[in-house]
Scaffold this motif. Structure first.
Motif, short mmCIF file in Angstrom:
data_model
loop_
_atom_site.label_atom_id
_atom_site.label_comp_id
_atom_site.label_asym_id
_atom_site.label_seq_id
_atom_site.Cartn_x
_atom_site.Cartn_y
_atom_site.Cartn_z
N ALA A 80 0.83 -1.20 0.00
CA ALA A 80 0.00 0.00 0.00
C ALA A 80 0.86 1.25 0.00
CB ALA A 80 -0.93 0.00 1.21
N PHE A 81 2.01 1.19 0.70
CA PHE A 81 2.91 2.35 0.71
C PHE A 81 3.43 2.61 -0.70
CE2 PHE A 81 6.97 4.49 1.01
CZ PHE A 81 6.72 5.48 1.94
N THR A 82 3.78 1.51 -1.41
CA THR A 82 4.30 1.66 -2.77
C THR A 82 3.28 2.33 -3.67
OG1 THR A 82 5.71 -0.29 -2.51
CG2 THR A 82 5.22 0.43 -4.76
N TYR A 83 2.04 1.83 -3.60
CA TYR A 83 1.01 2.35 -4.51
C TYR A 83 0.46 3.70 -4.06
CZ TYR A 83 1.12 -2.23 -6.71
OH TYR A 83 1.54 -3.36 -7.37
N ASP A 84 0.35 3.90 -2.75
CA ASP A 84 -0.27 5.13 -2.24
C ASP A 84 0.72 6.28 -2.07
OD1 ASP A 84 -2.61 3.72 -2.15
OD2 ASP A 84 -2.56 3.35 0.01
N TYR A 85 2.01 5.96 -1.85
CA TYR A 85 2.95 7.01 -1.48
C TYR A 85 4.07 7.23 -2.49
CZ TYR A 85 0.81 7.29 3.11
OH TYR A 85 -0.09 7.47 4.14
N TRP A 86 4.22 6.31 -3.46
CA TRP A 86 5.32 6.47 -4.41
C TRP A 86 5.24 7.83 -5.11
CZ3 TRP A 86 5.78 7.27 -9.67
CH2 TRP A 86 7.05 7.10 -10.21
N HIS A 87 4.06 8.14 -5.65
CA HIS A 87 3.92 9.41 -6.37
C HIS A 87 3.98 10.60 -5.41
CE1 HIS A 87 -0.16 8.53 -5.01
NE2 HIS A 87 -0.46 9.79 -5.17
N LEU A 88 3.53 10.38 -4.15
CA LEU A 88 3.60 11.47 -3.17
C LEU A 88 5.05 11.76 -2.78
CD1 LEU A 88 0.59 10.49 -0.87
CD2 LEU A 88 0.66 12.28 -2.63
N VAL A 89 5.84 10.69 -2.60
CA VAL A 89 7.25 10.88 -2.27
C VAL A 89 7.97 11.56 -3.43
CG1 VAL A 89 9.43 9.68 -1.81
CG2 VAL A 89 7.34 8.96 -0.64
N THR A 90 7.64 11.13 -4.67
CA THR A 90 8.26 11.76 -5.84
C THR A 90 7.94 13.25 -5.88
OG1 THR A 90 8.00 9.70 -7.09
CG2 THR A 90 8.47 11.67 -8.35
N GLY A 91 6.66 13.57 -5.75
CA GLY A 91 6.24 14.97 -5.78
C GLY A 91 6.84 15.77 -4.64
N SER A 92 6.84 15.18 -3.44
CA SER A 92 7.40 15.88 -2.27
C SER A 92 8.89 16.14 -2.45
CB SER A 92 7.16 15.04 -1.01
OG SER A 92 7.91 15.54 0.08
N THR A 93 9.60 15.15 -2.98
CA THR A 93 11.05 15.31 -3.20
C THR A 93 11.31 16.45 -4.17
OG1 THR A 93 11.43 12.95 -2.79
CG2 THR A 93 13.16 14.16 -3.95
N ARG A 94 10.53 16.51 -5.24
CA ARG A 94 10.74 17.56 -6.23
C ARG A 94 10.37 18.94 -5.66
NH1 ARG A 94 8.54 13.79 -11.15
NH2 ARG A 94 10.59 12.91 -11.67
N LEU A 95 9.32 18.98 -4.84
CA LEU A 95 8.95 20.26 -4.22
C LEU A 95 10.04 20.73 -3.26
CD1 LEU A 95 5.14 19.74 -3.51
CD2 LEU A 95 6.17 21.32 -5.16
N ARG A 96 10.59 19.80 -2.49
CA ARG A 96 11.65 20.17 -1.55
C ARG A 96 12.92 20.58 -2.30
NH1 ARG A 96 13.31 16.07 1.82
NH2 ARG A 96 12.29 14.47 0.60
N LEU A 97 13.20 19.89 -3.42
CA LEU A 97 14.33 20.30 -4.24
C LEU A 97 14.09 21.71 -4.82
CD1 LEU A 97 15.13 16.98 -6.13
CD2 LEU A 97 16.67 18.19 -4.58
N GLY A 98 12.86 21.95 -5.25
CA GLY A 98 12.53 23.28 -5.76
C GLY A 98 12.70 24.35 -4.71
N ALA A 99 12.25 24.05 -3.49
CA ALA A 99 12.42 25.02 -2.40
C ALA A 99 13.90 25.23 -2.08
CB ALA A 99 11.68 24.52 -1.15
N ALA A 100 14.68 24.13 -2.13
CA ALA A 100 16.11 24.26 -1.86
C ALA A 100 16.80 25.09 -2.94
CB ALA A 100 16.75 22.87 -1.79
N LEU A 101 16.40 24.91 -4.20
CA LEU A 101 16.98 25.69 -5.29
C LEU A 101 16.60 27.17 -5.15
CD1 LEU A 101 16.43 23.30 -8.32
CD2 LEU A 101 18.56 23.75 -7.10
N ARG A 102 15.38 27.41 -4.70
CA ARG A 102 14.92 28.79 -4.53
C ARG A 102 15.69 29.48 -3.41
NH1 ARG A 102 10.63 31.14 -1.49
NH2 ARG A 102 9.88 33.07 -2.41
N ALA A 103 15.99 28.72 -2.34
CA ALA A 103 16.71 29.31 -1.21
C ALA A 103 18.22 29.27 -1.39
CB ALA A 103 16.33 28.57 0.08
N MET A 104 18.68 28.51 -2.38
CA MET A 104 20.13 28.35 -2.58
C MET A 104 20.77 29.69 -2.96
SD MET A 104 21.99 25.70 -5.22
CE MET A 104 21.28 24.26 -4.39
N PRO A 105 21.89 30.02 -2.36
CA PRO A 105 22.59 31.25 -2.77
C PRO A 105 22.83 31.25 -4.27
CG PRO A 105 23.59 30.33 -0.78
CD PRO A 105 22.59 29.32 -1.26
N GLN A 106 22.62 32.40 -4.89
CA GLN A 106 22.72 32.48 -6.35
C GLN A 106 24.10 32.06 -6.85
OE1 GLN A 106 20.04 33.22 -8.19
NE2 GLN A 106 21.19 32.81 -10.07
#
Length: 586
Positions: A80-106
């Motif tokens: 159930a974790f694989t089917y219910d959370y795989w796409h959520l983990v993918t999306g969350s990882t990309r959002l956190r990467l996006g936030a890190a890139l936004r906060a990253m010193p230029q």
């Protein structure tokens, strides 16, 4: 593996609690699976009796059925974790990467290639989610099943258990070798993939230039070397792990054969019952399966670790620190107080003890030779990075106490090289203020002198501009950029010679738009053509990282031996230059 699990927890992010629960579920299910195999030992012993004790045999069959059913129920929860959370983990990882890139010193962001970051946010994030949702549970099985069944075999007959232990210990160095080779190899593969992705982006964007210079195609010197390196690293990594994998699998299989041979000898010598040997063989076969699989899966774990490590590398970059006590500026003069700044990896500073003040609502021009530090000054005003020494202030407020977002809220930037997104004209202008109404956007376009052009298009403001604005001319792109700045209406405007790359007609229109944009603002302009900044309130001459002259155009011309006067004379002479011989020479 502990390191990989730590990285997996990092990748799981907000779903780390569910991930831990899944690991516990997987561990319990695997122990039940191993216990079910252990039930074969007494069951086979009963079936080999003469006569068979039917009641006891059915008891063990029932126990086996209960364990298998319980394991199946837990596996459903695990999946159930694989089917219910795989796409959520993918999306969350990309959002956190996006936030890190936004906060990253230029400065750090500019150091990383766009294609490489695309690889991290795209492929690496998917691999990380797969590792979290699937590989972690598999890892638990590969470790737990051999441990439990090994204990069962040792309990039944320590001599047969010793054969398995020796075979396993002999295989461990080979598995470790696979880990070392695959670990370093897959890190190189991932770096090569990132480099290839960056070069492909560069190749596509620079295709017109490559075609014009005859360097496009399969043998392009800009593309071929990185693709060759990518192929070589992939092949080398696979080759380096092939022999250790085969060796580890062979040792495990030999241990199984040795166990059967020793067991047969013990049975012939009447020191072991055939039923026990059969039960041990079943348990040992199940014991050997995950060990053989582990040798192969090690490569996959190392590949996942490489992806997880690259994600962790991005997430671990710290944003610029914000000192306590900072407050938003209420006035917008700019001052550099003995500022010294060096880019990462440079031994010599780009700016050296720079000290000047830009009054509020004035126009200051930065002039000087290429590489003198003019762009670095504007970058520090945007808090691209913090100086190693000295202080940069806006309205008397030390910028070290302001977040980069807070600083940029007060600044509009118009670059010489305009970047437009492959979206509509409306969307590109609205970047200046996302909550702007259509009327606001049109007003900004009018002020920038682009409204009449846009209004004549079939789709007006819904017209797409193409990749990097390729559907528009340079002047049109520049005016959209100025409209964006108008919409933002920031009190500080930074201009990087916005008319330098334009023809004379476009230059006139854009210059008029710029004049309207900077009215009543604190303006800093990088100027290459001195004729465009004759009316500046002050001109700073930057040479070799230092401000060597400061004054109005008239003041600086008075110093006839100064750098500015020499630059003015050189550019005046260049304006009078013509091709010798006129048209007949062409």
């Amino acid at each position: 593996m502990t390191r990989i699990l730590r990285l997996m927890l990092t990748a799981a992010g907000p779903y780390a609690r569910q991930f831990r629960a899944t690991l516990r579920t997987s561990l319990l299910a695997t122990m039940l699976q191993a216990a079910a195999y252990a039930c074969f030992v007494p069951l086979l012993a009963e079936l080999c009796r003469d006569p068979v004790r039917t009641g006891r045999a059915w008891t063990w069959i029932g126990a086996l059925a209960v364990l298998v059913a319980a394991e199946g129920a837990l596996r459903v929860r695990e999946m159930a974790f694989t089917y219910d959370y795989w796409h959520l983990v993918t999306g969350s990882t990309r959002l956190r990467l996006g936030a890190a890139l936004r906060a990253m010193p230029q400065q750090e962001l500019n150091r990383r290639a766009a294609g490489d970051l695309t690889q991290v946010v795209g492929g690496n994030a998917t691999t990380a989610a797969t590792a979290v949702s699937s590989l972690a549970a598999l890892f638990v099985q590969l470790v737990t099943v051999p441990l439990v069944l090994g204990a069962v075999v040792i309990a039944l007959d320590w001599r047969l258990g010793l054969v398995l232990v020796v075979g396993t210990l002999a295989a461990i160095p080979l598995v470790r070798q696979v880990q070392r080779r695959s670990g370093s190899g897959f890190r190189e593969v991932d770096e090569a993939d990132g480099e290839a992705a960056a070069r492909i982006v560069e190749y596509v964007q620079g295709l017109p230039v490559l075609k014009a210079t005859g360097q496009a195609g399969a043998d392009s010197p800009r593309l071929l070397p990185v693709l060759d390196r990518q192929h070589e690293t992939q092949a080398a990594t696979n080759r380096s792990a092939a022999l250790p994998v085969a060796g580890a699998q062979l040792l495990v299989q030999l241990a199984l054969v040795g166990l059967v041979a020793l067991g047969a000898a013990l049975v012939l010598d009447a020191r072991l019952t055939p039923a026990t040997l059969l039960a041990v063989t079943v348990a040992a076969a199940r014991f050997a399966e995950p060990l053989s699989l582990a040798a192969v899966m090690t490569k996959l774990f190392e590949l996942s670790e490489a992806a997880l490590a690259r994600i962790d590398d991005v997430l671990a970059v710290r944003p610029l620190p914000v000192a306590e006590g900072g407050r938003p500026p209420t006035s917008f003069d700019i001052s550099f107080e003995h500022v010294t700044f060096a880019y990462d990896g440079q031994h010599e500073p780009t700016l050296k003890d720079v000290d000047f003040t830009i009054p509020e609502r004035s126009l200051t021009a930065l002039v000087g030779p290429s590489g003198s530090g003019k762009t670095t000054v504007t970058r520090l005003i945007s808090r691209y990075a913090d100086p190693q020494h000295g202080t940069v202030r806006i309205g008397g407020v030390d910028m070290a106490g302001l977040s980069p977002d807070e600083v940029l809220r007060h600044i509009a930037v118009v670059f010489q090289d305009v970047y437009l997104f492959d979206d509509t004209i409306r969307a590109n202008i609205a970047l200046g203020r996302p909550d702007a109404t259509d009327a606001d956007i049109e007003d900004a376009a009018r002020a920038a002198g682009i409204h009449d052009f846009v209004d004549a298009l079939p789709e007006r403001y819904a017209t797409r501009v193409g990749e990097i604005g390729s559907a528009l001319s340079g002047g049109e792109r520049q005016r959209i950029s100025i409209a964006r700045a108008f919409l933002k209406d920031a009190p500080i405007v930074l201009l990087d010679e916005p008319t330098a790359a334009l023809d004379s007609m476009s230059e006139t229109v854009v210059q008029q738009a710029v004049d309207r944009l900077v009215a009543g603002k604190t303006v800093v302009v990088i100027a290459h053509r001195l004729s465009t900044v004759v009316g500046a309130d002050q001109i700073l001459v930057v040479e070799d990282g230092r401000v060597t002259q400061c004054g109005t155009h008239t003041d600086l011309l008075t110093a006839s031996d100064g750098r500015y006067a020499r630059m003015w004379a050189a550019q005046s002479a260049a304006r009078e230059w013509q091709i010798p011989g006129g048209a007949h020479a062409l």
